[in-house]
Design a protein around this motif. Structure first.
Motif, PDB file in Angstrom:
ATOM      1  N   LEU A   9       0.834  -1.200   0.000  1.00  0.00           N
ATOM      2  CA  LEU A   9       0.000   0.000   0.000  1.00  0.00           C
ATOM      3  C   LEU A   9       0.872   1.254   0.000  1.00  0.00           C
ATOM      4  O   LEU A   9       0.589   2.222  -0.710  1.00  0.00           O
ATOM      5  CB  LEU A   9      -0.936  -0.005   1.209  1.00  0.00           C
ATOM      6  N   ALA A  10       1.952   1.221   0.793  1.00  0.00           N
ATOM      7  CA  ALA A  10       2.826   2.400   0.876  1.00  0.00           C
ATOM      8  C   ALA A  10       3.494   2.651  -0.474  1.00  0.00           C
ATOM      9  O   ALA A  10       3.681   3.794  -0.876  1.00  0.00           O
ATOM     10  CB  ALA A  10       3.868   2.200   1.968  1.00  0.00           C
ATOM     11  N   ARG A  11       3.831   1.562  -1.173  1.00  0.00           N
ATOM     12  CA  ARG A  11       4.474   1.753  -2.470  1.00  0.00           C
ATOM     13  C   ARG A  11       3.487   2.261  -3.522  1.00  0.00           C
ATOM     14  O   ARG A  11       3.866   2.904  -4.485  1.00  0.00           O
ATOM     15  CB  ARG A  11       5.128   0.441  -2.930  1.00  0.00           C
ATOM     16  N   ASP A  12       2.216   1.958  -3.298  1.00  0.00           N
ATOM     17  CA  ASP A  12       1.165   2.355  -4.247  1.00  0.00           C
ATOM     18  C   ASP A  12       0.667   3.789  -3.988  1.00  0.00           C
ATOM     19  O   ASP A  12      -0.167   4.309  -4.702  1.00  0.00           O
ATOM     20  CB  ASP A  12      -0.005   1.360  -4.128  1.00  0.00           C
ATOM     21  N   LEU A  13       1.201   4.419  -2.940  1.00  0.00           N
ATOM     22  CA  LEU A  13       0.672   5.723  -2.508  1.00  0.00           C
ATOM     23  C   LEU A  13       0.860   6.813  -3.569  1.00  0.00           C
ATOM     24  O   LEU A  13       1.952   7.020  -4.069  1.00  0.00           O
ATOM     25  CB  LEU A  13       1.370   6.150  -1.217  1.00  0.00           C
ATOM     26  N   LYS A  14      -0.251   7.465  -3.900  1.00  0.00           N
ATOM     27  CA  LYS A  14      -0.175   8.633  -4.763  1.00  0.00           C
ATOM     28  C   LYS A  14      -0.848   9.791  -4.049  1.00  0.00           C
ATOM     29  O   LYS A  14      -1.781   9.565  -3.276  1.00  0.00           O
ATOM     30  CB  LYS A  14      -0.903   8.355  -6.092  1.00  0.00           C
ATOM     31  N   PRO A  15      -0.401  11.017  -4.299  1.00  0.00           N
ATOM     32  CA  PRO A  15      -1.009  12.164  -3.613  1.00  0.00           C
ATOM     33  C   PRO A  15      -2.501  12.286  -3.944  1.00  0.00           C
ATOM     34  O   PRO A  15      -2.932  11.897  -5.029  1.00  0.00           O
ATOM     35  CB  PRO A  15      -0.249  13.368  -4.163  1.00  0.00           C
ATOM     36  N   VAL A  16      -3.261  12.793  -2.985  1.00  0.00           N
ATOM     37  CA  VAL A  16      -4.703  12.981  -3.166  1.00  0.00           C
ATOM     38  C   VAL A  16      -5.041  14.438  -2.867  1.00  0.00           C
ATOM     39  O   VAL A  16      -4.563  15.002  -1.882  1.00  0.00           O
ATOM     40  CB  VAL A  16      -5.484  12.054  -2.204  1.00  0.00           C
ATOM     41  N   ARG A  17      -5.858  15.034  -3.732  1.00  0.00           N
ATOM     42  CA  ARG A  17      -6.235  16.435  -3.506  1.00  0.00           C
ATOM     43  C   ARG A  17      -7.324  16.534  -2.446  1.00  0.00           C
ATOM     44  O   ARG A  17      -8.151  15.628  -2.340  1.00  0.00           O
ATOM     45  CB  ARG A  17      -6.797  17.042  -4.801  1.00  0.00           C
ATOM     46  N   PRO A  18      -7.352  17.640  -1.704  1.00  0.00           N
ATOM     47  CA  PRO A  18      -8.389  17.799  -0.677  1.00  0.00           C
ATOM     48  C   PRO A  18      -9.797  17.757  -1.265  1.00  0.00           C
ATOM     49  O   PRO A  18     -10.731  17.295  -0.625  1.00  0.00           O
ATOM     50  CB  PRO A  18      -8.092  19.180  -0.085  1.00  0.00           C
ATOM     51  N   ALA A  20     -10.914  16.007  -3.726  1.00  0.00           N
ATOM     52  CA  ALA A  20     -11.045  14.852  -4.619  1.00  0.00           C
ATOM     53  C   ALA A  20     -12.472  14.321  -4.716  1.00  0.00           C
ATOM     54  O   ALA A  20     -12.941  13.979  -5.801  1.00  0.00           O
ATOM     55  CB  ALA A  20     -10.097  13.746  -4.168  1.00  0.00           C
ATOM     56  N   VAL A  21     -13.187  14.276  -3.575  1.00  0.00           N
ATOM     57  CA  VAL A  21     -14.549  13.741  -3.580  1.00  0.00           C
ATOM     58  C   VAL A  21     -15.436  14.618  -4.463  1.00  0.00           C
ATOM     59  O   VAL A  21     -16.175  14.131  -5.321  1.00  0.00           O
ATOM     60  CB  VAL A  21     -15.124  13.665  -2.147  1.00  0.00           C
ATOM     61  N   ARG A  24     -14.748  14.196  -8.136  1.00  0.00           N
ATOM     62  CA  ARG A  24     -15.266  12.942  -8.681  1.00  0.00           C
ATOM     63  C   ARG A  24     -16.764  13.066  -8.973  1.00  0.00           C
ATOM     64  O   ARG A  24     -17.257  12.622 -10.007  1.00  0.00           O
ATOM     65  CB  ARG A  24     -15.018  11.817  -7.688  1.00  0.00           C
ATOM     66  N   SER A 150     -16.680   4.269  -5.826  1.00  0.00           N
ATOM     67  CA  SER A 150     -15.274   4.409  -5.454  1.00  0.00           C
ATOM     68  C   SER A 150     -15.124   5.253  -4.188  1.00  0.00           C
ATOM     69  O   SER A 150     -14.021   5.454  -3.707  1.00  0.00           O
ATOM     70  CB  SER A 150     -14.490   5.031  -6.601  1.00  0.00           C
ATOM     71  N   LEU A 151     -16.232   5.756  -3.665  1.00  0.00           N
ATOM     72  CA  LEU A 151     -16.184   6.493  -2.402  1.00  0.00           C
ATOM     73  C   LEU A 151     -16.552   5.521  -1.278  1.00  0.00           C
ATOM     74  O   LEU A 151     -16.483   4.316  -1.476  1.00  0.00           O
ATOM     75  CB  LEU A 151     -17.120   7.705  -2.492  1.00  0.00           C
TER      76      LEU A 151
END
Lengths: 212, 185
Positions: A9-18, A20-21, A24, A150-151
Protein backbone atom coordinates in the motif's frame (compact mmCIF):
# COMPACT_ATOMS: atom_id res chain seq x y z
CA UNK A 1 0.85 -10.96 5.64
CA UNK A 2 -0.17 -7.62 7.04
CA UNK A 3 3.39 -6.30 6.92
CA UNK A 4 3.61 -7.11 3.22
CA UNK A 5 0.24 -5.49 2.66
CA UNK A 6 1.30 -2.26 4.37
CA UNK A 7 4.43 -2.35 2.27
CA UNK A 8 2.46 -2.72 -0.95
CA UNK A 9 0.00 0.00 0.00
CA UNK A 10 2.83 2.40 0.88
CA UNK A 11 4.47 1.75 -2.47
CA UNK A 12 1.16 2.35 -4.25
CA UNK A 13 0.67 5.72 -2.51
CA UNK A 14 -0.18 8.63 -4.76
CA UNK A 15 -1.01 12.16 -3.61
CA UNK A 16 -4.70 12.98 -3.17
CA UNK A 17 -6.24 16.43 -3.51
CA UNK A 18 -8.39 17.80 -0.68
CA UNK A 19 -11.31 18.33 -3.06
CA UNK A 20 -11.05 14.85 -4.62
CA UNK A 21 -14.55 13.74 -3.58
CA UNK A 22 -16.14 16.85 -5.03
CA UNK A 23 -14.17 16.53 -8.24
CA UNK A 24 -15.27 12.94 -8.68
CA UNK A 25 -18.93 13.86 -8.23
CA UNK A 26 -18.66 16.89 -10.54
CA UNK A 27 -17.09 14.69 -13.19
CA UNK A 28 -19.97 12.20 -12.89
CA UNK A 29 -22.58 14.97 -13.12
CA UNK A 30 -20.83 16.43 -16.19
CA UNK A 31 -20.56 13.07 -17.96
CA UNK A 32 -24.15 12.09 -17.16
CA UNK A 33 -25.50 15.51 -18.15
CA UNK A 34 -23.79 15.46 -21.53
CA UNK A 35 -25.42 12.15 -22.37
CA UNK A 36 -28.80 13.24 -20.98
CA UNK A 37 -28.83 16.59 -22.82
CA UNK A 38 -27.78 14.90 -26.05
CA UNK A 39 -30.52 12.30 -25.61
CA UNK A 40 -33.25 14.88 -24.94
CA UNK A 41 -32.07 17.04 -27.83
CA UNK A 42 -31.90 14.15 -30.33
CA UNK A 43 -34.88 12.03 -29.35
CA UNK A 44 -37.33 14.55 -27.88
CA UNK A 45 -36.10 17.86 -29.27
CA UNK A 46 -36.15 21.23 -27.50
CA UNK A 47 -39.56 22.81 -26.93
CA UNK A 48 -40.46 24.82 -30.04
CA UNK A 49 -40.84 28.06 -28.08
CA UNK A 50 -37.62 27.63 -26.08
CA UNK A 51 -36.23 31.08 -26.90
CA UNK A 52 -39.49 32.82 -25.98
CA UNK A 53 -39.84 30.67 -22.86
CA UNK A 54 -36.53 32.01 -21.59
CA UNK A 55 -38.33 35.24 -20.73
CA UNK A 56 -41.29 33.55 -19.06
CA UNK A 57 -41.67 33.29 -15.32
CA UNK A 58 -42.89 29.69 -15.37
CA UNK A 59 -39.86 28.39 -17.27
CA UNK A 60 -37.52 29.64 -14.54
CA UNK A 61 -39.83 28.61 -11.76
CA UNK A 62 -39.89 25.05 -13.08
CA UNK A 63 -36.14 25.06 -13.49
CA UNK A 64 -35.63 26.46 -9.99
CA UNK A 65 -37.81 23.69 -8.57
CA UNK A 66 -35.93 20.87 -10.28
CA UNK A 67 -32.45 22.39 -9.88
CA UNK A 68 -33.13 22.75 -6.15
CA UNK A 69 -33.52 18.97 -5.87
CA UNK A 70 -30.31 18.45 -7.82
CA UNK A 71 -28.34 20.92 -5.69
CA UNK A 72 -29.63 19.74 -2.30
CA UNK A 73 -29.24 16.14 -3.43
CA UNK A 74 -25.66 16.71 -4.54
CA UNK A 75 -24.76 18.46 -1.27
CA UNK A 76 -26.18 15.51 0.68
CA UNK A 77 -24.42 13.00 -1.58
CA UNK A 78 -21.11 14.74 -0.91
CA UNK A 79 -21.71 14.06 2.81
CA UNK A 80 -23.11 10.55 2.63
CA UNK A 81 -20.21 9.49 0.38
CA UNK A 82 -17.97 9.55 3.46
CA UNK A 83 -17.96 6.82 6.13
CA UNK A 84 -18.91 9.24 8.90
CA UNK A 85 -21.20 11.34 6.68
CA UNK A 86 -24.77 12.18 7.63
CA UNK A 87 -26.85 14.46 5.41
CA UNK A 88 -28.23 16.13 8.53
CA UNK A 89 -29.77 19.56 8.12
CA UNK A 90 -28.88 19.76 4.46
CA UNK A 91 -31.77 17.42 3.74
CA UNK A 92 -34.16 19.91 5.34
CA UNK A 93 -33.43 22.41 2.56
CA UNK A 94 -35.64 20.27 0.35
CA UNK A 95 -38.52 21.97 2.13
CA UNK A 96 -37.74 25.18 0.21
CA UNK A 97 -38.62 24.01 -3.33
CA UNK A 98 -41.56 21.98 -2.05
CA UNK A 99 -43.00 25.00 -0.26
CA UNK A 100 -42.38 27.23 -3.26
CA UNK A 101 -44.17 24.92 -5.71
CA UNK A 102 -46.96 24.41 -3.16
CA UNK A 103 -47.62 28.14 -2.95
CA UNK A 104 -47.44 28.53 -6.74
CA UNK A 105 -49.87 25.64 -7.16
CA UNK A 106 -52.41 27.17 -4.82
CA UNK A 107 -52.15 30.60 -6.42
CA UNK A 108 -52.67 29.16 -9.92
CA UNK A 109 -55.59 27.00 -8.85
CA UNK A 110 -57.23 29.92 -7.03
CA UNK A 111 -56.89 32.12 -10.09
CA UNK A 112 -57.96 29.44 -12.59
CA UNK A 113 -61.18 29.93 -14.55
CA UNK A 114 -63.96 27.41 -13.99
CA UNK A 115 -62.99 24.06 -15.52
CA UNK A 116 -59.40 25.19 -15.98
CA UNK A 117 -58.01 23.29 -13.02
CA UNK A 118 -57.97 20.00 -14.86
CA UNK A 119 -55.77 21.49 -17.58
CA UNK A 120 -53.45 22.95 -14.95
CA UNK A 121 -53.04 19.55 -13.32
CA UNK A 122 -52.97 17.26 -16.34
CA UNK A 123 -51.47 19.54 -19.02
CA UNK A 124 -50.96 17.66 -22.27
CA UNK A 125 -48.31 15.16 -21.24
CA UNK A 126 -49.09 13.98 -17.72
CA UNK A 127 -49.03 10.30 -18.69
CA UNK A 128 -45.58 10.60 -20.28
CA UNK A 129 -43.77 13.16 -18.15
CA UNK A 130 -42.64 11.03 -15.14
CA UNK A 131 -41.54 8.18 -17.38
CA UNK A 132 -39.52 10.48 -19.62
CA UNK A 133 -37.84 12.14 -16.64
CA UNK A 134 -37.02 8.72 -15.19
CA UNK A 135 -35.54 7.67 -18.54
CA UNK A 136 -33.48 10.84 -18.84
CA UNK A 137 -32.17 10.22 -15.32
CA UNK A 138 -30.63 6.87 -16.30
CA UNK A 139 -27.23 8.13 -17.53
CA UNK A 140 -26.99 10.51 -14.57
CA UNK A 141 -27.93 7.76 -12.16
CA UNK A 142 -25.34 5.40 -13.59
CA UNK A 143 -22.57 8.01 -13.63
CA UNK A 144 -23.26 9.07 -10.03
CA UNK A 145 -23.51 5.48 -8.82
CA UNK A 146 -20.20 4.77 -10.52
CA UNK A 147 -18.65 7.70 -8.65
CA UNK A 148 -20.19 6.59 -5.36
CA UNK A 149 -18.81 3.09 -5.76
CA UNK A 150 -15.27 4.41 -5.45
CA UNK A 151 -16.18 6.49 -2.40
CA UNK A 152 -17.13 5.12 1.00
CA UNK A 153 -20.78 5.44 1.98
CA UNK A 154 -21.74 3.36 5.01
CA UNK A 155 -25.53 3.86 4.92
CA UNK A 156 -26.08 2.33 1.54
CA UNK A 157 -29.85 2.65 1.22
CA UNK A 158 -29.83 6.34 2.08
CA UNK A 159 -26.79 6.89 -0.14
CA UNK A 160 -28.60 5.20 -3.02
CA UNK A 161 -31.75 7.27 -2.45
CA UNK A 162 -29.83 10.55 -2.37
CA UNK A 163 -27.83 9.60 -5.45
CA UNK A 164 -31.13 8.87 -7.22
CA UNK A 165 -32.65 12.12 -6.00
CA UNK A 166 -29.72 14.07 -7.44
CA UNK A 167 -29.98 12.24 -10.75
CA UNK A 168 -33.74 12.88 -10.77
CA UNK A 169 -33.37 16.61 -10.10
CA UNK A 170 -30.80 16.95 -12.86
CA UNK A 171 -32.87 14.87 -15.27
CA UNK A 172 -36.01 16.94 -14.63
CA UNK A 173 -34.01 20.14 -15.21
CA UNK A 174 -32.72 18.82 -18.52
CA UNK A 175 -36.17 17.51 -19.47
CA UNK A 176 -37.65 20.99 -18.96
CA UNK A 177 -35.74 22.09 -22.06
CA UNK A 178 -38.12 19.86 -24.00
CA UNK A 179 -41.32 20.14 -21.97
CA UNK A 180 -43.69 23.01 -22.71
CA UNK A 181 -46.01 22.55 -19.73
CA UNK A 182 -46.64 25.72 -17.75
CA UNK A 183 -48.89 24.65 -14.88
CA UNK A 184 -47.41 24.72 -11.38
CA UNK A 185 -49.74 21.85 -10.29
CA UNK A 186 -48.47 19.83 -13.26
CA UNK A 187 -44.88 20.32 -12.14
CA UNK A 188 -45.74 19.67 -8.51
CA UNK A 189 -47.23 16.28 -9.35
CA UNK A 190 -45.66 14.86 -12.49
CA UNK A 191 -42.18 16.33 -12.28
CA UNK A 192 -42.01 15.31 -8.64
CA UNK A 193 -42.96 11.74 -9.56
CA UNK A 194 -40.26 11.70 -12.22
CA UNK A 195 -37.69 12.89 -9.67
CA UNK A 196 -38.90 10.39 -7.10
CA UNK A 197 -38.56 7.41 -9.44
CA UNK A 198 -34.74 7.28 -9.56
CA UNK A 199 -34.73 8.09 -5.84
CA UNK A 200 -36.75 4.93 -5.15
CA UNK A 201 -34.62 2.90 -7.55
CA UNK A 202 -31.54 4.17 -5.72
CA UNK A 203 -32.95 3.19 -2.33
CA UNK A 204 -33.75 -0.28 -3.64
CA UNK A 205 -30.44 -0.91 -5.43
CA UNK A 206 -28.09 1.06 -3.15
CA UNK A 207 -27.37 -1.73 -0.67
CA UNK A 208 -26.25 -3.97 -3.53
CA UNK A 209 -24.67 -1.48 -5.96
CA UNK A 210 -22.76 0.54 -3.39
CA UNK A 211 -21.35 -2.28 -1.29
CA UNK A 212 -17.59 -2.23 -0.74
CA UNK B 1 1.11 2.46 20.28
CA UNK B 2 -0.46 5.46 21.97
CA UNK B 3 -0.12 7.90 19.13
CA UNK B 4 -2.50 10.79 19.61
CA UNK B 5 -5.27 11.77 17.22
CA UNK B 6 -3.36 14.95 16.39
CA UNK B 7 -0.21 13.00 15.49
CA UNK B 8 -2.16 10.55 13.37
CA UNK B 9 -3.80 13.44 11.57
CA UNK B 10 -0.42 14.96 10.79
CA UNK B 11 0.73 11.59 9.41
CA UNK B 12 -2.42 11.26 7.31
CA UNK B 13 -2.10 14.73 5.83
CA UNK B 14 1.55 14.01 4.96
CA UNK B 15 0.41 10.68 3.46
CA UNK B 16 -2.20 12.38 1.30
CA UNK B 17 0.62 14.62 0.08
CA UNK B 18 2.48 11.50 -1.09
CA UNK B 19 4.87 10.92 1.87
CA UNK B 20 5.16 7.13 1.94
CA UNK B 21 7.28 7.11 5.12
CA UNK B 22 4.54 8.88 7.03
CA UNK B 23 2.01 6.56 5.42
CA UNK B 24 3.90 3.46 6.56
CA UNK B 25 3.99 4.79 10.11
CA UNK B 26 0.30 5.64 9.96
CA UNK B 27 -0.77 2.23 8.66
CA UNK B 28 1.48 0.52 11.21
CA UNK B 29 -0.32 2.35 13.99
CA UNK B 30 -3.80 1.91 12.53
CA UNK B 31 -3.15 -1.80 12.11
CA UNK B 32 -2.73 -2.14 15.88
CA UNK B 33 -5.82 -0.09 16.60
CA UNK B 34 -7.88 -2.08 14.11
CA UNK B 35 -6.58 -5.34 15.53
CA UNK B 36 -7.66 -4.28 19.01
CA UNK B 37 -11.02 -3.09 17.68
CA UNK B 38 -11.85 -6.38 15.95
CA UNK B 39 -10.40 -8.54 18.72
CA UNK B 40 -12.65 -6.84 21.25
CA UNK B 41 -15.69 -7.61 19.09
CA UNK B 42 -14.91 -11.01 17.65
CA UNK B 43 -12.66 -12.56 20.34
CA UNK B 44 -12.36 -15.91 18.60
CA UNK B 45 -11.01 -16.32 15.22
CA UNK B 46 -7.50 -14.99 14.72
CA UNK B 47 -7.86 -15.51 10.95
CA UNK B 48 -11.04 -13.49 10.72
CA UNK B 49 -9.49 -10.70 12.75
CA UNK B 50 -6.41 -10.56 10.54
CA UNK B 51 -8.62 -10.63 7.42
CA UNK B 52 -10.73 -7.78 8.72
CA UNK B 53 -7.66 -5.74 9.62
CA UNK B 54 -6.31 -6.22 6.09
CA UNK B 55 -9.68 -5.48 4.49
CA UNK B 56 -9.92 -2.29 6.49
CA UNK B 57 -6.39 -1.22 5.62
CA UNK B 58 -7.13 -1.75 1.93
CA UNK B 59 -10.35 0.24 2.23
CA UNK B 60 -8.53 3.03 4.07
CA UNK B 61 -6.02 3.06 1.23
CA UNK B 62 -8.36 2.97 -1.75
CA UNK B 63 -10.91 5.32 -0.18
CA UNK B 64 -8.52 7.70 1.55
CA UNK B 65 -9.91 10.64 -0.42
CA UNK B 66 -13.16 10.34 1.56
CA UNK B 67 -11.46 11.57 4.71
CA UNK B 68 -12.30 15.24 5.20
CA UNK B 69 -9.20 17.12 6.43
CA UNK B 70 -11.39 19.35 8.59
CA UNK B 71 -12.56 16.33 10.57
CA UNK B 72 -10.84 14.03 13.06
CA UNK B 73 -9.11 11.00 11.58
CA UNK B 74 -9.86 8.20 14.07
CA UNK B 75 -13.68 8.42 13.78
CA UNK B 76 -13.25 8.00 10.03
CA UNK B 77 -11.00 4.96 10.55
CA UNK B 78 -13.41 3.36 13.03
CA UNK B 79 -16.39 4.07 10.77
CA UNK B 80 -14.62 2.04 8.08
CA UNK B 81 -13.78 -0.70 10.59
CA UNK B 82 -17.39 -0.77 11.77
CA UNK B 83 -18.66 -1.03 8.21
CA UNK B 84 -16.29 -3.93 7.53
CA UNK B 85 -17.37 -5.63 10.77
CA UNK B 86 -21.06 -5.35 9.90
CA UNK B 87 -20.29 -6.61 6.41
CA UNK B 88 -18.47 -9.54 8.01
CA UNK B 89 -21.49 -10.36 10.18
CA UNK B 90 -23.72 -10.13 7.14
CA UNK B 91 -21.52 -12.47 5.14
CA UNK B 92 -21.13 -15.02 7.89
CA UNK B 93 -24.79 -14.70 8.83
CA UNK B 94 -23.91 -14.05 12.43
CA UNK B 95 -25.03 -11.10 14.44
CA UNK B 96 -24.44 -12.26 17.96
CA UNK B 97 -21.44 -10.75 19.66
CA UNK B 98 -21.66 -13.03 22.68
CA UNK B 99 -18.58 -15.18 23.18
CA UNK B 100 -19.49 -18.79 22.41
CA UNK B 101 -18.56 -20.03 25.86
CA UNK B 102 -21.37 -17.96 27.34
CA UNK B 103 -23.99 -19.80 25.34
CA UNK B 104 -25.69 -23.04 26.38
CA UNK B 105 -24.35 -26.10 24.56
CA UNK B 106 -27.23 -26.61 22.16
CA UNK B 107 -26.82 -23.13 20.71
CA UNK B 108 -23.25 -23.78 19.67
CA UNK B 109 -24.00 -24.68 16.12
CA UNK B 110 -20.78 -23.30 14.71
CA UNK B 111 -18.18 -25.34 12.92
CA UNK B 112 -17.74 -28.60 14.80
CA UNK B 113 -14.66 -29.81 12.94
CA UNK B 114 -11.82 -31.00 15.12
CA UNK B 115 -9.42 -28.39 13.83
CA UNK B 116 -11.77 -25.54 14.62
CA UNK B 117 -12.39 -26.96 18.08
CA UNK B 118 -8.68 -27.26 18.66
CA UNK B 119 -8.00 -23.73 17.52
CA UNK B 120 -10.86 -22.41 19.62
CA UNK B 121 -9.50 -24.29 22.64
CA UNK B 122 -6.01 -22.94 22.10
CA UNK B 123 -7.37 -19.41 21.89
CA UNK B 124 -9.49 -19.89 24.99
CA UNK B 125 -6.53 -21.19 26.92
CA UNK B 126 -4.28 -18.43 25.65
CA UNK B 127 -6.83 -15.87 26.76
CA UNK B 128 -6.17 -16.81 30.35
CA UNK B 129 -2.56 -15.58 30.10
CA UNK B 130 -1.31 -12.02 30.52
CA UNK B 131 -1.48 -10.00 27.31
CA UNK B 132 2.24 -9.99 26.50
CA UNK B 133 2.78 -13.69 27.07
CA UNK B 134 -0.38 -14.45 25.17
CA UNK B 135 0.84 -12.52 22.16
CA UNK B 136 4.23 -14.23 22.24
CA UNK B 137 2.71 -17.70 22.34
CA UNK B 138 0.19 -16.76 19.69
CA UNK B 139 2.95 -15.57 17.35
CA UNK B 140 5.13 -18.60 18.05
CA UNK B 141 2.65 -21.44 18.21
CA UNK B 142 -0.47 -20.36 16.34
CA UNK B 143 1.06 -18.21 13.64
CA UNK B 144 4.23 -20.32 13.74
CA UNK B 145 6.63 -17.42 13.42
CA UNK B 146 10.31 -17.95 14.19
CA UNK B 147 11.74 -16.88 17.54
CA UNK B 148 13.62 -14.10 15.75
CA UNK B 149 10.45 -12.75 14.10
CA UNK B 150 8.50 -12.95 17.33
CA UNK B 151 11.27 -11.14 19.16
CA UNK B 152 11.34 -8.42 16.51
CA UNK B 153 7.58 -7.95 16.74
CA UNK B 154 7.56 -7.78 20.50
CA UNK B 155 10.66 -5.59 20.65
CA UNK B 156 12.39 -8.12 22.93
CA UNK B 157 15.62 -10.08 22.70
CA UNK B 158 15.42 -13.65 21.43
CA UNK B 159 16.55 -14.96 24.79
CA UNK B 160 13.81 -13.05 26.60
CA UNK B 161 11.22 -14.40 24.15
CA UNK B 162 12.37 -17.98 24.77
CA UNK B 163 12.24 -17.59 28.55
CA UNK B 164 8.83 -15.87 28.52
CA UNK B 165 7.37 -18.43 26.11
CA UNK B 166 8.71 -21.29 28.20
CA UNK B 167 7.17 -19.83 31.36
CA UNK B 168 3.89 -19.24 29.58
CA UNK B 169 3.76 -22.84 28.41
CA UNK B 170 4.57 -24.06 31.91
CA UNK B 171 1.68 -22.01 33.29
CA UNK B 172 -0.66 -23.47 30.71
CA UNK B 173 0.45 -27.05 31.37
CA UNK B 174 -0.01 -26.61 35.12
CA UNK B 175 -3.43 -25.15 34.57
CA UNK B 176 -4.46 -27.92 32.20
CA UNK B 177 -3.17 -30.66 34.48
CA UNK B 178 -4.96 -29.15 37.46
CA UNK B 179 -8.19 -28.84 35.45
CA UNK B 180 -8.18 -25.05 35.98
CA UNK B 181 -9.47 -24.38 32.48
CA UNK B 182 -12.68 -26.35 32.59
CA UNK B 183 -14.47 -26.13 29.30
CA UNK B 184 -16.15 -29.15 27.82
CA UNK B 185 -17.12 -29.03 24.18
Amino acid sequence: MTDDLIDRLARDLKPVRPEAVRNRLVLAVAAGSIVAVAGVWLFLGPRSDLIRALTSMMFWMKLAYTVAFAVVGALCVERIARPTGRPGLRLAWLAAPVLLIGVATMVQIAKAPAGGVRTLVMGGSAALCPWLIATVSAPLFLALMWAMRSLAPTRLRLAGALTGLTAGGLAASIYSLHCGETGAPFVAIWYSLGILAPCVVGALTGPRLLRW
Amino acid sequence: METSEAELKVLMIASLGGDSGAYRALLGDLRLRLGAYFRRRLRRDADDIEDLVQDSLIAIHTRRETWDRDQALTPWVYAIARYKLIDHYRRTGRRVMVPLDDLPGELRTEDHSAAADARRDVTTVLDSLPERTRRLLHDLKVQELSVAETAARAGMSEGAVKVAAHRGLRTLMDRFAGGGASHDG
